[in-house]
Enzyme design. Structure first.
Site, short mmCIF file in Angstrom:
data_model
loop_
_atom_site.label_atom_id
_atom_site.label_comp_id
_atom_site.label_asym_id
_atom_site.label_seq_id
_atom_site.Cartn_x
_atom_site.Cartn_y
_atom_site.Cartn_z
N HIS A 1 0.82 -1.22 0.00
CA HIS A 1 0.00 0.00 0.00
C HIS A 1 0.86 1.27 0.00
CE1 HIS A 1 0.91 -1.27 4.06
NE2 HIS A 1 0.73 -0.04 4.49
N CYS B 1 7.65 -0.24 -1.92
CA CYS B 1 6.90 -0.14 -0.67
C CYS B 1 7.10 1.28 -0.16
CB CYS B 1 7.30 -1.22 0.35
SG CYS B 1 8.92 -1.08 1.09
N GLY B 2 6.74 1.56 1.07
CA GLY B 2 6.83 2.94 1.54
C GLY B 2 8.25 3.46 1.51
N GLY C 1 10.91 1.26 0.63
CA GLY C 1 11.70 0.37 -0.23
C GLY C 1 12.49 -0.64 0.57
N ILE C 2 12.60 -0.43 1.86
CA ILE C 2 13.51 -1.26 2.67
C ILE C 2 12.92 -2.66 2.89
CG2 ILE C 2 14.65 -1.50 4.91
CD1 ILE C 2 14.66 1.62 5.04
N GLY C 3 11.71 -2.72 3.42
CA GLY C 3 11.14 -4.03 3.74
C GLY C 3 11.01 -4.91 2.53
N HIS D 1 27.44 -3.41 -12.22
CA HIS D 1 28.27 -4.19 -11.29
C HIS D 1 27.53 -5.35 -10.65
CE1 HIS D 1 31.53 -0.88 -10.46
NE2 HIS D 1 31.22 -0.99 -11.75
N ARG E 1 34.90 -9.37 -13.77
CA ARG E 1 35.12 -9.56 -12.32
C ARG E 1 33.81 -9.48 -11.54
NH1 ARG E 1 36.06 -4.30 -13.51
NH2 ARG E 1 35.50 -2.69 -11.99
C1 RB5 Z 1 4.06 0.20 5.48
O1 RB5 Z 1 3.52 1.09 6.38
C2 RB5 Z 1 5.57 0.32 5.45
O2 RB5 Z 1 6.12 -0.16 6.64
C3 RB5 Z 1 6.15 -0.41 4.25
O3 RB5 Z 1 5.59 0.13 3.08
C4 RB5 Z 1 7.64 -0.31 4.08
O4 RB5 Z 1 8.08 1.01 4.15
C5 RB5 Z 1 8.42 -1.23 4.89
O5 RB5 Z 1 9.65 -1.31 4.81
#
Ligand code: RB5
Length: 144
Positions: free
Chosen positions: A12, A68-69, A71-73, A101, A135
């Protein structure tokens, strides 16, 4: 010539950017395989990372986009799959390097963090930059 299919998915927090990136893709000669989500209603990002990873594993697309919000998760979730090299990207140079790379097969962006024009520029670079091999291939092989 048939159009390359790019698989795309978001949670979302990335939904609005995903919609804009889909238009960018279709306006620039790509076909899009959209695996959700379909609104800003709360969902769980690992489900969408897994869906894109499966589509690439099954050969339904070679390259993908996840949002995602932050991008990390969704990038953490995607990189749990051995065949996925997902690069969380905030700028054009990183997008180029992720291809040159790292032979990244998924670009990840944070829909709540990146501006739309920068996101499109990163995507353009990701899609048009070739892997350099040599490489860099050796290093990728060590992760396979
Ligand atoms: C959702 O609220 C948020 O946690 C998700 O989109 C993301 O940022 C997680 O890494």
């Amino acid at each position: 010539m048939s159009k390359e299919i790019i698989v795309i998915a978001s949670d979302h927090g990335g939904f609005e950017l995903k919609v804009l990136l889909k238009s960018y893709l279709t306006n620039n000669g790509f076909a899009v395989l959209d695996l959700g989500c379909d609104s800003t209603e709360s969902v769980d990002y690992p489900d969408f990372a897994d869906a894109v990873a499966l589509a690439i594993k099954e050969g339904r697309a070679k390259r993908g986009i996840l949002v995602c919000g932050s991008g990390i998760g969704i990038s953490i979730a995607a990189n749990r799959h051995q065949h996925i090299r997902a690069a969380l990207i905030h700028d054009r140079l990183s997008a180029e390097l992720s291809r040159q790379h790292n032979d990244a097969n998924v670009i990840v962006m944070g829909g709540r963090l990146i501006g739309v024009d920068v996101a499109k520029d990163c995507l353009r670079a990701f899609l048009s930059t070739n892997f350099e091999g040599g490489r860099h291939q050796r290093r990728i092989d060590k992760m396979s």
